[in-house]
Design a protein around this motif. Sequence first.
Motif, PDB file in Angstrom:
ATOM      1  N   ILE A  69       0.862  -1.199   0.000  1.00  0.00           N
ATOM      2  CA  ILE A  69       0.000   0.000   0.000  1.00  0.00           C
ATOM      3  C   ILE A  69       0.889   1.236   0.000  1.00  0.00           C
ATOM      4  N   ASN A  70       0.327   2.335  -0.470  1.00  0.00           N
ATOM      5  CA  ASN A  70       1.015   3.612  -0.307  1.00  0.00           C
ATOM      6  C   ASN A  70       0.768   4.083   1.120  1.00  0.00           C
ATOM      7  N   ALA A  71       1.772   4.678   1.731  1.00  0.00           N
ATOM      8  CA  ALA A  71       1.578   5.152   3.105  1.00  0.00           C
ATOM      9  C   ALA A  71       2.268   6.487   3.297  1.00  0.00           C
ATOM     10  N   GLU A  72       1.606   7.334   4.060  1.00  0.00           N
ATOM     11  CA  GLU A  72       2.184   8.627   4.411  1.00  0.00           C
ATOM     12  C   GLU A  72       2.577   8.569   5.875  1.00  0.00           C
ATOM     13  N   GLN A  73       3.600   9.328   6.218  1.00  0.00           N
ATOM     14  CA  GLN A  73       4.085   9.274   7.589  1.00  0.00           C
ATOM     15  C   GLN A  73       3.005   9.665   8.602  1.00  0.00           C
ATOM     16  N   THR A  95       6.515  10.046   2.228  1.00  0.00           N
ATOM     17  CA  THR A  95       5.522   9.092   1.724  1.00  0.00           C
ATOM     18  C   THR A  95       6.267   7.962   1.035  1.00  0.00           C
ATOM     19  N   GLY A  96       5.686   6.798   1.086  1.00  0.00           N
ATOM     20  CA  GLY A  96       6.356   5.648   0.489  1.00  0.00           C
ATOM     21  C   GLY A  96       5.448   4.447   0.480  1.00  0.00           C
ATOM     22  N   TYR A  97       6.013   3.314   0.869  1.00  0.00           N
ATOM     23  CA  TYR A  97       5.282   2.053   0.740  1.00  0.00           C
ATOM     24  C   TYR A  97       5.327   1.268   2.046  1.00  0.00           C
ATOM     25  N   ALA A  98       4.241   0.561   2.312  1.00  0.00           N
ATOM     26  CA  ALA A  98       4.201  -0.338   3.463  1.00  0.00           C
ATOM     27  C   ALA A  98       3.687  -1.690   2.985  1.00  0.00           C
TER      28      ALA A  98
END
Lengths: 320, 462
Positions: free
Chosen positions: B105-109, B327-330
């Motif tokens: 998933i995309n994830a933001e801090q 922002t990145g990936y989890a």
Amino acid sequence: MSTVSDGVRAVVPTRWQRKTNGVLASVFERDKTLLALCLTPALALFILIALLPMVWAFNLSLYEVSTLSPIWEWTGPGRLVDIVTSSGFQIAFGRSLVFGFGSVAFQLIAGVGLALLVNKEFKGAVLARALALLPYLVPAVVIGMVGQFMLNAQYGIINLLLLRVGVLDNPVAFLGLPETAMVTVMIVGSWKFAVFVTLLTLARLQSIPEHFYEGATMCGANAYQKFRDITLPRIKNVILIAALLRTLWMFNKFDIIYIMTRGGPGESTTTIPLLAYEIAFNQYNLGEAAGIAALMFVFLAAWSVLYFRVAEPEQEVRVA
Amino acid sequence: MENHGKRHGGRPSTSRRAFLATSAAASLTAGVAGCMGGSGSGSSEPVTYISNNNSPQFQEMLTGFADQFEEERGIEVDIEFTEIGGDYGQRVSQLIQAGNPPDIINAEQFRIGAYATQDILRPVDDIIEAVEEEEEEVQDKFGFVYEGANRLVPAVSSVTNNWYRTDVYDELGLDAPTTWEREREAAQAIMEADNDLYGLGYTTSATVYGSYHAWCRLWGNGAQVATRDGDTVEVALDSGANRDRVREVLERAQQMVEYSPTATNWDWGEIYESYAGGTTATAVYSGGRPKTQSIGQDREWADTTKRVNNSYNSSNQNSSLGNSAATGYALLQGSDNPEGAKEFVQYMVTGDRLVEYARALRFHNIPIYESWYEPGSAYREGWDYLNENFEEETIQSEREALFSDNTQPFTAETEPANPYASPAFTSFQLGQMFYDVTEGGLGIDEAIDQAATTLRENTGME
């Protein structure tokens, strides 16, 4: 008989024809079989798209469930009591009542008014009727977004016009002020659905025989008397049914409010559906959101029963 | 999912699957879900990734990455594109509730803590190590550590920018809005000089941007939302000297809204549109949209738009404190192909793919590697958009801000990181508090108490 059907008949063996005729005859002759055959598709759809989700939501409301976790932890029916007694729910419920009933009042007045107007015979009446029904074809999302754009305080055309004609001295953020946001959303959200009332009312109006009005005219009745004694009794039930349906739908309304204000400013347009959404997807509490949805269903079911008992919209009113 | 059906506190608990098994009616739903796939757990399953960007440009780019990856590694990747915001969260939660979580998933801090506290994120330390070997060191501030393990693979970040129009400021002889006082003086002067231009967009809304703006304003006065006492994270808004700081911020908000259009329902779009559209002369933003939108709309102030850090109260602060939001990936627990997912994430955040991805973000989100800001870097070399539209001063100013110790994620208020910063952020209570004291008719103390109480009830903080 056409050549094609003759051809088909010729290639189908006679015993098949007899057998098919026998089966069909037995189905159509037995009322219960016919009833089951007609009702099954609708019933299956109802179960799949209405009953199952409802049962699901009721069941879910009895558990503590995070939106982001598949683990369900039993809390029991006490959860529903907690929701009902919470101030957040009560305030949102009050807003839903204001939004629901306010919108329906607007829709009835505008819808019936429009139906009476386009029911008159004049040059271009057919075109006027078609144009009046156009808003019903526009998706709510489009109405919400266009409404938001038009009402913008900086570049919206509504502010521009009101400033130009001198009604306003300064631009007003209609959707940004708690005093105006709810009314604005109600009006924008009702514009489209008033046409639903128009549709129902117009159909009923056109079934009133013209000689009723001619007779009343001969008896010296004025326009108001004709409306009161001929028109209103005949459209009353349609209005009552429209009012019930529209109340149910507006109380549940989510899209137009979410698009235009997202429940703001502050929480001033956070009605029950928006509260449920906020709790599910901003506070990640799916169980509580399901509880709110279940309570909303209970309220609407109770409202419908009460409405049918008191208003009796199903009764046909006969006027001599 | 590893902990399905686990019991908590002696109370019975059940999972969705258990309910399905006992519900005759729901078996239909299970059948439909079965038809949608996701039954295996071996690495032969395709990697599933839910992307939060469905623009045609991103779809083409990410699909290209997936095709290239499949060609090189022989692992298939299925990407589902949804819209950022509510739709994305809904889709991810649908899949989790259906017992069919995606791999990536995309994830933001500022959102990832909500996932982490549900124990649904896989550790990603090995990916970060591999990325560091290939690129360079990833600073801790761009990641998110929960229970001793990294849970976010950062790709890019944004930083708090206080964008302002130097054409207007210079003409009126105003200083850049670095401090509260300069910001107020400038806003007042701009309002007095031009009836069509507001000093700034001061948002007091219960929205995502409203939360962001409120939190930045609190940091501008050295106030905190949360504090930690051992394993317990506590709401700090209404405690001791911190409460006085919060009160000062809210008093300030009551003054500053006078220089702003009514911004009680503004979200990200409204704040950058008000700036790019020429309504406001100053805008606090996470990232570069006020400038990039001004460039995109060919505004004459696009070139004169510059940034300073989050403004601060110079009477009790010596420097600014701003936010970095990586922002990145989890990777989700219980998904079908975790090993393939790790490979694909590593593939996306390294090499030419990351350069292409970062460029597609148009310097709204910016690189997390300091060397990339050098004029000869692979990121900058030959990228006309950046080199022609952004002055070197602005580029380096963003770099400096991002890598400074005075820029931190909201989770960094506590050590270890505050996992409840996410629900605190998305509950919108901070924005609501600002709204309550400016337009909602509540007293300042009442609003602070209300926000603190609601945060305690809804976020996991005490």
